[in-house]
Design a protein around this motif. Sequence first.
Motif, PDB file in Angstrom:
ATOM      1  N   TYR A  21      65.463 -97.791  33.619  1.00 56.41           N
ATOM      2  CA  TYR A  21      64.441 -97.415  34.595  1.00 56.41           C
ATOM      3  C   TYR A  21      65.003 -96.581  35.743  1.00 56.41           C
ATOM      4  O   TYR A  21      64.266 -95.844  36.388  1.00 56.41           O
ATOM      5  N   PRO A  25      65.209 -91.523  34.682  1.00 56.20           N
ATOM      6  CA  PRO A  25      64.563 -90.649  35.672  1.00 56.20           C
ATOM      7  C   PRO A  25      65.567 -89.833  36.478  1.00 56.20           C
ATOM      8  O   PRO A  25      65.316 -88.668  36.792  1.00 56.20           O
ATOM      9  N   ASP A  59      57.923 -93.619  34.338  1.00 54.59           N
ATOM     10  CA  ASP A  59      58.001 -92.644  35.424  1.00 54.59           C
ATOM     11  C   ASP A  59      58.567 -91.297  34.993  1.00 54.59           C
ATOM     12  O   ASP A  59      58.735 -90.396  35.816  1.00 54.59           O
ATOM     13  N   VAL A 164      63.893 -97.084  43.022  1.00 54.48           N
ATOM     14  CA  VAL A 164      62.851 -96.849  42.029  1.00 54.48           C
ATOM     15  C   VAL A 164      61.717 -97.850  42.221  1.00 54.48           C
ATOM     16  O   VAL A 164      61.958 -99.047  42.385  1.00 54.48           O
ATOM     17  N   ASP A 165      60.493 -97.367  42.191  1.00 51.40           N
ATOM     18  CA  ASP A 165      59.306 -98.222  42.278  1.00 51.40           C
ATOM     19  C   ASP A 165      58.398 -97.869  41.104  1.00 51.40           C
ATOM     20  O   ASP A 165      57.536 -96.994  41.211  1.00 51.40           O
ATOM     21  N   PRO A 166      58.599 -98.528  39.946  1.00 50.39           N
ATOM     22  CA  PRO A 166      57.816 -98.172  38.754  1.00 50.39           C
ATOM     23  C   PRO A 166      56.315 -98.169  39.010  1.00 50.39           C
ATOM     24  O   PRO A 166      55.775 -99.096  39.622  1.00 50.39           O
ATOM     25  N   GLY A 167      55.663 -97.118  38.565  1.00 47.13           N
ATOM     26  CA  GLY A 167      54.212 -97.027  38.696  1.00 47.13           C
ATOM     27  C   GLY A 167      53.729 -96.444  40.005  1.00 47.13           C
ATOM     28  O   GLY A 167      52.528 -96.210  40.178  1.00 47.13           O
ATOM     29  N   ASN A 168      54.618 -96.195  40.949  1.00 43.32           N
ATOM     30  CA  ASN A 168      54.221 -95.602  42.236  1.00 43.32           C
ATOM     31  C   ASN A 168      53.798 -94.156  41.997  1.00 43.32           C
ATOM     32  O   ASN A 168      54.586 -93.347  41.510  1.00 43.32           O
ATOM     33  N   LEU A 169      52.561 -93.840  42.332  1.00 37.68           N
ATOM     34  CA  LEU A 169      52.017 -92.514  42.054  1.00 37.68           C
ATOM     35  C   LEU A 169      52.420 -91.479  43.102  1.00 37.68           C
ATOM     36  O   LEU A 169      52.247 -90.273  42.892  1.00 37.68           O
ATOM     37  N   LYS A 172      58.443 -90.913  43.779  1.00 36.76           N
ATOM     38  CA  LYS A 172      59.263 -90.956  42.573  1.00 36.76           C
ATOM     39  C   LYS A 172      60.717 -90.720  42.979  1.00 36.76           C
ATOM     40  O   LYS A 172      61.039 -90.584  44.152  1.00 36.76           O
ATOM     41  N   THR A 173      61.590 -90.644  41.988  1.00 30.30           N
ATOM     42  CA  THR A 173      63.000 -90.367  42.276  1.00 30.30           C
ATOM     43  C   THR A 173      63.156 -89.085  43.076  1.00 30.30           C
ATOM     44  O   THR A 173      63.944 -89.017  44.030  1.00 30.30           O
ATOM     45  N   ILE A 338      51.675-100.888  34.826  1.00 25.77           N
ATOM     46  CA  ILE A 338      52.942-100.551  34.191  1.00 25.77           C
ATOM     47  C   ILE A 338      53.193-101.547  33.054  1.00 25.77           C
ATOM     48  O   ILE A 338      52.489-102.562  32.932  1.00 25.77           O
TER      49      ILE A 338
END
Length: 435
Positions: A21, A25, A59, A164-169, A172-173, A338
């Motif tokens: 994860y 990315p 992501d 990293v915050d999976p699903g954050n719209l 991102k990286t 997610i």
Amino acid sequence: MALLDKIIDKTAKIGVIGLGYVGLPLAVEKAKAGYTVLGFDIQKEKVDKVNKGINYIGDVVNEELEEFVKDGFISATDDYDRIEECDCIMICVPTPLNKFKQPDLSFVEDSTNEIAKRLKPEKLIVLESTTYPGTTEEVILPILESTGLKVGKDFYLAFSPERVDPGNLIYKTKNTPKVVGGVTEKCTLHAKSLYERVLNAGVFTVSSPKEAEMSKILENTFRIVNIGLINEMAVLARKMGINIWQVIDAAATKPFGFMPFYPGPGVGGHCIPIDPFYLTYKAREFDYHTRLIELAGEINDYMPEYVIERLMDILNEKKKCLNGSKILMLGVSYKNDIDDLRESPALKVLELLEKKGAQVKIHDPYIEEFSHNGGIFKTSPLTEDLIKESDAVIITTAHKKVDYDFVAKNTDIIFDTKNATKDIRNNYPDKIHLL
């Protein structure tokens, strides 16, 4: 050519160890910036997928990965001899806790040993894996310097925590600010120069890796403590007959001095349930007991049990017993929208339901099948029959893809632990029960 020149003109080849994860990315963003990236992973399945341009991380944009692989900017391998090809090496491996909640640094140490075997002058190594303050200088540095090469002179070493915050719209990286702390000023300069050419965000430097390591721990300790607070408030509010969700919304109208956190069936994910306990572990070396962190952990760990207690009370009101009841769980991932199951509190709720003798079925629009505690679980399509045959529906993840109105029309009991039904609750006052 000096390494800094290679970083600036983007001829430096980037190695990323760990293609999960964080690593994948990061590899894609470095390829976007114009660097050639070689990914390393001990899981051959991940290596094969990357080399075929097949994405497995939410992501990452599928088409971007496919394009970069096709154009030769990204490739992957499980052959660590190829580390010699890389000028900059980013370590993005897991740092889990063992059953005693102590850090397991075996993946970090193994990766560092592989690098050390092939270490040559003018290399940059950056640890991104979250860990306790001191890891970079106390664990990684001695291994690398055992080669006879000296940090700051022959090679460069820094820590830069992943965010990293999976699903954050939104974040991102690419657009999340970076913190960098090098062992020496030259180490910091090299790492900062690399990230500045990759990210569309600021790069903030600190005086050593310890400050950078501590900053990540502080970020997630802040969150676990506040989540523990709101979970405790939720339990108390329920006993007092107070709607905690309305309380939070009301408090959040204050434009200063308050930040909303929300209760739920527990804490999940790859950071919040784990990171603060790195600090708890390290604090013992200094004869200090991190009472607030451990208390917050205790409160959050109790929430799955509280959820089961509440569900039993709700069923009792309908003259039903949890033992033998058919329970439909909506959502098993640790957060909404997610497919990530890591440390998901829904899994703990599932375990407790089965232990109490409930017959559990699961619907999750992002997960078709998963393994847990040695068993394989298949999720079910959300049909009218599935809902109607259930004695109760419990919402453990607030996925937006679920039609909660459809669920409410076809069941007598919804136990909503995530406030997912807030838009329809007034239509079904006798059916929907809150945490």
